[in-house]
Motif scaffolding. Structure first.
Motif, mmCIF file in Angstrom:
data_model
loop_
_atom_site.group_PDB
_atom_site.id
_atom_site.type_symbol
_atom_site.label_atom_id
_atom_site.label_comp_id
_atom_site.label_asym_id
_atom_site.label_seq_id
_atom_site.Cartn_x
_atom_site.Cartn_y
_atom_site.Cartn_z
ATOM 1 N N GLY A 57 0.683 -1.083 -0.053
ATOM 2 C CA GLY A 57 0.044 -0.060 -0.031
ATOM 3 C C GLY A 57 0.823 1.367 -0.003
ATOM 4 O O GLY A 57 0.347 2.355 -0.182
ATOM 5 N N ALA A 58 2.176 1.167 0.160
ATOM 6 C CA ALA A 58 3.025 2.515 0.287
ATOM 7 C C ALA A 58 2.947 3.128 -1.281
ATOM 8 O O ALA A 58 2.784 4.266 -1.158
ATOM 9 N N ILE A 59 3.048 2.395 -2.212
ATOM 10 C CA ILE A 59 3.150 3.087 -3.601
ATOM 11 C C ILE A 59 1.676 3.603 -3.867
ATOM 12 O O ILE A 59 1.606 4.694 -4.231
ATOM 13 N N ASN A 139 6.666 -4.415 5.718
ATOM 14 C CA ASN A 139 6.502 -4.168 4.305
ATOM 15 C C ASN A 139 7.982 -4.591 3.558
ATOM 16 O O ASN A 139 9.062 -4.688 4.434
ATOM 17 N N ASP A 142 11.707 -1.242 0.310
ATOM 18 C CA ASP A 142 11.583 -1.039 -1.105
ATOM 19 C C ASP A 142 12.573 -0.237 -1.666
ATOM 20 O O ASP A 142 12.980 -0.119 -2.840
ATOM 21 N N GLU A 148 9.223 -7.454 -4.627
ATOM 22 C CA GLU A 148 7.694 -7.492 -4.400
ATOM 23 C C GLU A 148 7.145 -6.348 -5.175
ATOM 24 O O GLU A 148 5.953 -6.646 -5.550
ATOM 25 N N ASP A 153 3.704 -8.522 -4.793
ATOM 26 C CA ASP A 153 2.842 -7.496 -3.920
ATOM 27 C C ASP A 153 2.755 -8.054 -2.307
ATOM 28 O O ASP A 153 1.860 -7.993 -1.745
ATOM 29 N N SER A 214 0.440 -6.451 -7.606
ATOM 30 C CA SER A 214 1.393 -7.189 -8.527
ATOM 31 C C SER A 214 1.513 -8.485 -8.683
ATOM 32 O O SER A 214 2.257 -9.075 -9.048
HETATM 33 N N1 GLU Z 1 5.931 -2.887 -1.187
HETATM 34 C C1 GLU Z 1 5.029 -2.167 -1.894
HETATM 35 C C2 GLU Z 1 4.056 -1.227 -1.513
HETATM 36 O O1 GLU Z 1 3.940 -1.288 -0.323
HETATM 37 C C3 GLU Z 1 4.532 -3.252 -2.777
HETATM 38 C C4 GLU Z 1 3.185 -2.854 -3.667
HETATM 39 C C5 GLU Z 1 3.259 -3.723 -5.112
HETATM 40 O O2 GLU Z 1 3.786 -4.742 -5.215
HETATM 41 O O3 GLU Z 1 2.301 -3.251 -5.911
HETATM 42 O O4 GLU Z 1 3.660 -0.533 -2.112
#
Ligand code: GLU
Length: 264
Positions: A57-59, A139, A142, A148, A153, A214
């Motif tokens: 959810g970070a992105i 998480n 990243d 991931e 994801d 993803s």
């Molecule tokens: N670590 C990413 C996040 O928190 C993974 C999101 C993804 O794979 O779309 O957004």
């Protein structure tokens, strides 16, 4: 030993994997309402279970605030994750705090599972957090890792964490009621309730991914495979359903259980 500490240690430990699609309810925005619902469920269950959350959810959060050029580039996604992660944690802290739950942040990458000292550090840190009533929110880190973001994801990260911590159960929230025996027939879909052999159901897995995540079902099955080999059961549960955690625990919704391989 302190009585509260002893009680915390006796609770069953559940890893709960929340993907971007669950947290956004398949939209472009993080749903505080969904996180509130999850917080209330955990609050209701906290005397029986300790929860460790693996959350994406970070992105997605960052995209609500900024519009960086080249959103498809992996480095831009890493930058977005860096921008979004503190906001994601702020939302968790506010919402969970409102129902009296405390949470903490742990950022981990695949590589950390390959080194004995990192594995031990992860285990010990999470043990201290859980024993003291904190809910670790994990998480992928990243900035240093991209596995991931590219595919998964956080599904496999959840499987690896469940295996490392020898948790009692891995619950992976998804956008279906588990694996359907006839997934292409919308009107007559039926959940496969119990799965022993992952290879037997590979043909029933839809390869489509949600707009927001993803991974899709394939990476969820990989996560289940990692847990299965570590002797841990995985439940694939519909995260879009209201109160999906309680409903799956008390058996009032349909979902797929992937049974562990019991080592003799
Ligand atoms: N670590 C990413 C996040 O928190 C993974 C999101 C993804 O794979 O779309 O957004």
């Amino acid at each position: 030993m302190n009585v509260e500490l002893e009680m915390e240690e006796k609770k069953k430990r559940i890893i709960l994997k929340l993907g971007t699609a669950t947290l956004t309810k398949n939209s472009d925005f993080i749903s505080r309402g969904k996180i509130e619902e999850i917080a209330r469920e955990i609050q209701n269950l906290k005397n029986q279970y300790s929860f460790i959350i693996v959350s994406s959810g970070a992105i997605a959060v960052a995209k609500q605030f900024v519009n960086l050029a080249g959103k498809q580039s992996i480095h831009v996604k890493q930058a977005l994750a860096s921008i979004g992660q503190p906001h994601l944690m702020r939302i968790f802290m506010e919402v969970f705090g409102d129902v009296g739950l405390f949470c903490s942040q742990c950022l981990i990458s695949y590589r950390d599972f390959e080194h004995e000292d990192s594995r031990e550090n992860i285990k010990q840190t999470i043990d201290v957090l859980v024993e003291n009533g904190y809910i670790p929110i994990i998480n992928e880190n990243d900035t240093v890792a991209t596995e991931e973001i590219k595919f998964g994801d956080n599904d496999k990260l959840a499987g690896k964490t469940a295996a490392l911590l020898q948790c009692d159960l891995l619950i992976v929230a998804t956008n279906t009621n588990g694996i359907y025996s006839n997934f292409s027939d919308e009107a007559n879909k039926e959940t496969i309730a119990v799965i022993n052999n992952i290879d037997d159901v590979k043909n029933f897995i839809g390869l489509e991914k949600s707009e927001q995540g993803s991974g899709g079902m394939l990476s969820k099955m990989e996560a289940a495979g990692i847990a299965q080999n570590a002797g841990i059961e995985t439940w694939l549960v519909n995260g879009h359903e209201e109160n999906f955690i309680i409903k799956s625990l008390n058996g009032t919704t349909s979902f797929s259980k992937i049974l562990p391989i019991i080592q003799s």
